[in-house]
Design an enzyme around this catalytic site. Structure first.
Site, short mmCIF file in Angstrom:
data_model
loop_
_atom_site.label_atom_id
_atom_site.label_comp_id
_atom_site.label_asym_id
_atom_site.label_seq_id
_atom_site.Cartn_x
_atom_site.Cartn_y
_atom_site.Cartn_z
N ASN A 11 -9.22 39.46 12.57
CA ASN A 11 -8.34 40.45 13.20
C ASN A 11 -7.87 39.84 14.52
O ASN A 11 -8.64 39.79 15.48
CB ASN A 11 -9.11 41.75 13.42
CG ASN A 11 -8.30 42.79 14.17
OD1 ASN A 11 -7.10 42.59 14.42
ND2 ASN A 11 -8.95 43.88 14.53
N LYS A 13 -5.78 40.94 16.54
CA LYS A 13 -5.45 41.96 17.55
C LYS A 13 -4.11 41.63 18.22
O LYS A 13 -3.24 41.06 17.56
CB LYS A 13 -6.61 42.14 18.54
CG LYS A 13 -7.94 42.41 17.80
CD LYS A 13 -9.05 42.89 18.68
CE LYS A 13 -10.30 43.12 17.85
NZ LYS A 13 -11.42 43.65 18.62
N HIS A 115 -9.30 51.15 12.88
CA HIS A 115 -10.07 50.32 13.83
C HIS A 115 -10.41 51.17 15.05
O HIS A 115 -9.61 52.02 15.47
CB HIS A 115 -9.24 49.09 14.23
CG HIS A 115 -10.06 48.09 14.97
ND1 HIS A 115 -10.38 48.24 16.30
CD2 HIS A 115 -10.65 46.93 14.57
CE1 HIS A 115 -11.13 47.22 16.68
NE2 HIS A 115 -11.32 46.42 15.66
N GLU A 117 -10.25 50.58 18.05
CA GLU A 117 -9.24 50.51 19.13
C GLU A 117 -8.07 51.44 18.81
O GLU A 117 -7.45 51.99 19.73
CB GLU A 117 -8.80 49.05 19.32
CG GLU A 117 -9.92 48.25 19.99
CD GLU A 117 -9.96 46.77 19.64
OE1 GLU A 117 -8.99 46.26 19.10
OE2 GLU A 117 -11.01 46.15 19.93
N GLU A 185 -18.12 48.50 12.32
CA GLU A 185 -18.00 47.82 13.60
C GLU A 185 -18.54 48.73 14.70
O GLU A 185 -17.82 49.64 15.16
CB GLU A 185 -16.53 47.50 13.90
CG GLU A 185 -15.88 46.60 12.89
CD GLU A 185 -14.66 45.89 13.47
OE1 GLU A 185 -14.61 44.66 13.41
OE2 GLU A 185 -13.77 46.57 14.02
N GLY A 191 -16.24 42.68 21.10
CA GLY A 191 -15.76 41.93 22.25
C GLY A 191 -16.74 41.86 23.41
O GLY A 191 -16.39 41.49 24.52
N SER A 231 -18.54 40.91 17.58
CA SER A 231 -19.08 39.66 18.14
C SER A 231 -19.69 38.73 17.08
O SER A 231 -20.70 38.06 17.33
CB SER A 231 -20.10 39.95 19.25
OG SER A 231 -19.47 40.67 20.30
P1 13P Z 1 -14.95 40.77 18.22
O1 13P Z 1 -15.30 39.84 17.09
O2 13P Z 1 -14.05 40.14 19.25
O3 13P Z 1 -16.15 41.45 18.80
O4 13P Z 1 -14.04 41.94 17.56
C1 13P Z 1 -14.50 42.59 16.44
C2 13P Z 1 -13.39 43.42 15.94
O5 13P Z 1 -13.02 44.41 16.53
C3 13P Z 1 -12.75 43.00 14.68
O6 13P Z 1 -11.93 43.99 14.17
#
Ligand code: 13P
Length: 269
Positions: A11, A13, A115, A117, A185, A191, A231
């Site tokens: 992803n 982002k 997601h 976010e 997640e 992150g 992560s």
């Molecule tokens: P990270 O791998 O940067 O923690 O992000 C995970 C994520 O949100 C994947 O959709």
């Protein structure tokens, strides 16, 4: 696990201008053409028209602006491309939105929905996420339905209850293992460099599979893939992916570096 082929999904982002996205996709294509297990030199490559067998399904989800260019770049390889979100409707007066049909039309095979976010920044609730997942199915895309608890929910001991509620509310009744993938997640692990331990993640994945069993029946639940995200890195991927109910990874930060992402692909067997 045998009946569930692992999926490693990147992803990206909101990252990457055109040149960055194309370069990253080219670097993944180059790696995908190497015969697994052989050294990374020219002699180990196979002709471009004979894609090497990959140890798992591989997917990248670039921002909308890069989807078409990345599709062109990975054309003829086994790397799939997906969107990071879609609207529930197929078309209409929805300024700024993109439909599942539009992604399918470009050549996408997957779309991420729900997601954390999106849930946090755009107020998406379980019903919205389910409608988006249904749109993905309508359009012929595979929906990656994301769930996960916040740190406060975790601290309050609510992880499994929150995740079960999200699964019940977000996964379409018509979901099949061919059309839906679930991604767990934990929000506090995204992150942050913090990861659930493999045992913690496994416990939540098992709870998710039990919820899928109640919703969709035992055959669908046994065959549906449940990815872990938060992560994930080359250094922790093998142990996470070795858990019985972890069927792949949804990777954020580490998917922006070809070497790291391919290291995670290599950890999936
Ligand atoms: P990270 O791998 O940067 O923690 O992000 C995970 C994520 O949100 C994947 O959709």
């Amino acid at each position: 696990m045998d009946q569930r082929r692992p999926l490693i999904a990147g992803n990206w982002k909101m990252n990457g201008l055109v040149a960055d996205g194309v370069a990253l996709a080219e670097a993944l294509v180059e790696r995908s053409r190497r015969h697994p297990g052989l050294p990374p030199d020219a002699a180990a490559e196979v002709p471009p028209d004979v894609p090497a067998a990959l140890p798992c399904d591989v997917l990248v989800c670039p921002p909308f602006t890069l989807v078409d260019r990345v599709l062109q770049t990975v054309s003829g390889t086994k790397i799939a491309v997906g969107g990071q979100d879609c609207h529930a409707e197929a078309s209409g007066a929805r300024t700024g939105d993109v439909s599942a049909e539009m992604l399918k039309d470009l050549g996408c095979r997957y779309v991420i929905v729900g997601h954390s976010e999106r849930r946090a920044d755009h107020g998406e609730d379980d019903r919205t996420v389910r409608l988006k997942a249904e749109a993905a199915l309508r359009a012929g895309l595979i929906a990656i339905v994301c769930v996960g608890e916040t740190e406060a929910e975790r601290d309050a001991g609510q992880t499994e209850a929150v995740v079960a509620r999200q699964i019940a509310g977000s996964v379409p009744a018509a979901a099949t293992p061919e059309t839906v993938v679930v991604a767990y997640e934990p929000v506090w692990a995204i992150g942050t460099g913090k990861t659930a331990t493999p045992a913690e993640a496994q416990a939540v994945h098992a709870r998710i599979r039990a919820e899928l069993n109640a919703l969709l029946g035992s055959d669908a639940a046994a065959r549906m893939r449940i990815l872990y995200g938060g992560s994930v890195k080359p250094g922790n991927a093998a142990e996470l992916l070795g858990q019985p109910d972890i069927d792949g990874a949804l990777v954020g930060g580490a998917s922006l570096k070809a070497e790291d992402f391919w290291g995670i692909v290599g950890a999936a067997k």
